[in-house]
Design an enzyme around this catalytic site. Structure first.
Site, PDB file in Angstrom:
ATOM      1  N   HIS A  88       0.836  -1.212   0.000  1.00 17.76           N
ATOM      2  CA  HIS A  88       0.000   0.000   0.000  1.00 17.76           C
ATOM      3  C   HIS A  88       0.866   1.255   0.000  1.00 17.76           C
ATOM      4  CE1 HIS A  88      -2.888  -2.962   1.889  1.00 17.76           C
ATOM      5  NE2 HIS A  88      -3.607  -2.472   0.902  1.00 17.76           N
ATOM      6  N   ASP A 100      -4.450  -7.552  -7.828  1.00 15.29           N
ATOM      7  CA  ASP A 100      -5.852  -7.871  -8.096  1.00 15.29           C
ATOM      8  C   ASP A 100      -6.107  -7.565  -9.571  1.00 15.29           C
ATOM      9  OD1 ASP A 100      -6.966  -8.399  -5.269  1.00 15.29           O
ATOM     10  OD2 ASP A 100      -5.848  -6.544  -5.051  1.00 15.29           O
TER      11      ASP A 100
HETATM   12  O1  PAF Z   1      -8.750  -4.073  -3.447  1.00 13.29           O
HETATM   13  C1  PAF Z   1      -9.336  -3.652  -2.422  1.00 13.29           C
HETATM   14  O2  PAF Z   1      -8.752  -3.427  -1.370  1.00 13.29           O
HETATM   15  C2  PAF Z   1     -10.826  -3.431  -2.488  1.00 13.29           C
HETATM   16  O3  PAF Z   1     -11.461  -4.336  -3.331  1.00 13.29           O
HETATM   17  C3  PAF Z   1     -11.207  -1.987  -2.880  1.00 13.29           C
HETATM   18  C4  PAF Z   1     -10.752  -1.651  -4.297  1.00 13.29           C
HETATM   19  C5  PAF Z   1     -10.600  -1.003  -1.895  1.00 13.29           C
HETATM   20  C6  PAF Z   1     -12.735  -1.827  -2.854  1.00 13.29           C
HETATM   21  O4  PAF Z   1     -13.248  -2.079  -1.583  1.00 13.29           O
END
Ligand code: PAF
Length: 294
Positions: free
Chosen positions: A49, A163
């Site tokens: 992150h 993802d």
């Molecule tokens: O990837 C994630 O953490 C979640 O799917 C998101 C994009 C924040 C949506 O809740």
């Protein structure tokens, strides 16, 4: 926390909770000519992150949202046990250089509650791969991300490539709905042994953590075989699944697809492939992907 939380320095990063607060703050930056990039997250933050925050900071301000979206967890999934630690997340974001943390309550995002929600859905792509195993998941993700974008009105938004299917679906949503936001792709951040960083890795036992990098190794092996000319995609997928099972994973799928749109790859001619996998290891569902071209 109450509604007057705007500049709480003890949290180490500016935290706002309401639509009005986040809009006012972003608008102030935008009026001053600064580009604002949103990094949507569900918290339980880690280096992957903060890498996205750093990417956002390259072009201006980084606003991070933390919202554990209840609708994207099906009954029986890990919504209740999903790790939540706003204080630790805020500390990490400050170190990572984030300018703002938007941490709304569910009522702020879903003021009418969770029944009969207005939904945004990208059909087709959302029912494939992970969508086949989590049939309500992607519509819930697109529906919440549409809300987060319209609440915050950023100039750009970053979604991580780990993802991969989510990234493509969200990009499609933004394009199809003409949402005036630039979609930036974030790289996959890996541990030293190749395991893709994920908030869910903390569900792994010590023994499982030791096995977990096998998922990435299997994908790299598939990529190598593709590069060496193997075009028997079904066999590649089967071999990878069998290997994972032997290592005590319970794989949902391993799939070789076209990287651009997740369609079936051509058996000849140039192509960029993505090999995607989702597999359970104990109580953690791990996902990963690797892209490659001939
Ligand atoms: O990837 C994630 O953490 C979640 O799917 C998101 C994009 C924040 C949506 O809740």
């Amino acid at each position: 926390m109450g509604n007057s939380v705007v500049d709480q320095s003890f949290w180490f990063v500016r935290i706002v909770e309401t639509k009005a607060q986040v809009r006012a703050r972003l608008r102030r930056w935008q009026d001053a000519g600064e580009k604002v990039t949103l990094v949507p997250t569900m918290g339980a933050l880690h280096k992957a992150h903060t890498d996205l925050v750093r990417l956002a900071k390259r072009s201006g301000r980084a606003a991070v949202s933390i919202f554990v979206n209840p609708t994207q967890f099906a009954p029986g999934e890990d919504f209740e046990r999903y790790p939540r630690d706003l204080e630790a997340d805020a500390g990490l974001l400050r170190k990572g250089g984030a300018d703002l943390l938007f941490a709304p309550a569910a009522e702020e995002v879903y003021p009418r509650g969770l029944e009969d929600l207005t939904r945004v859905e990208v059909p087709g792509l959302s029912g494939d791969l992970c969508g086949a195993y989590r049939p309500t998941h992607f519509a819930a993700v697109t529906s919440v991300v549409a809300r987060l974008l319209l609440i915050t009105l950023p100039d750009a938004v970053i979604f991580g490539r780990k993802d991969y299917q989510q990234l493509l679906i969200l990009r499609r949503m933004v394009e199809d709905l003409h949402i005036p936001v630039e979609v930036i792709e974030g790289p996959i951040t890996r541990e030293g042994d190749g395991l893709a960083m994920s908030s869910r890795n903390r569900y792994l036992s010590a023994e499982e953590r030791h096995i977990a990098p096998t998922l990435n190794q299997v994908l790299l092996e598939c990529a190598e075989r593709l590069r060496n000319g193997d075009r028997n995609f079904a066999r590649l997928e089967r071999d990878a699944m069998t290997f994972l099972e032997r290592k005590s994973f319970v794989p949902d799928y391993v799939a070789v697809r076209r990287a651009g749109d997740l369609g079936p790859p051509p058996s000849s001619g140039p192509c960029e492939w993505v090999i995607l996998a989702a597999a359970w290891l104990g109580s953690a569902r791990l996902i990963d992907n690797v892209t490659c071209s001939p």
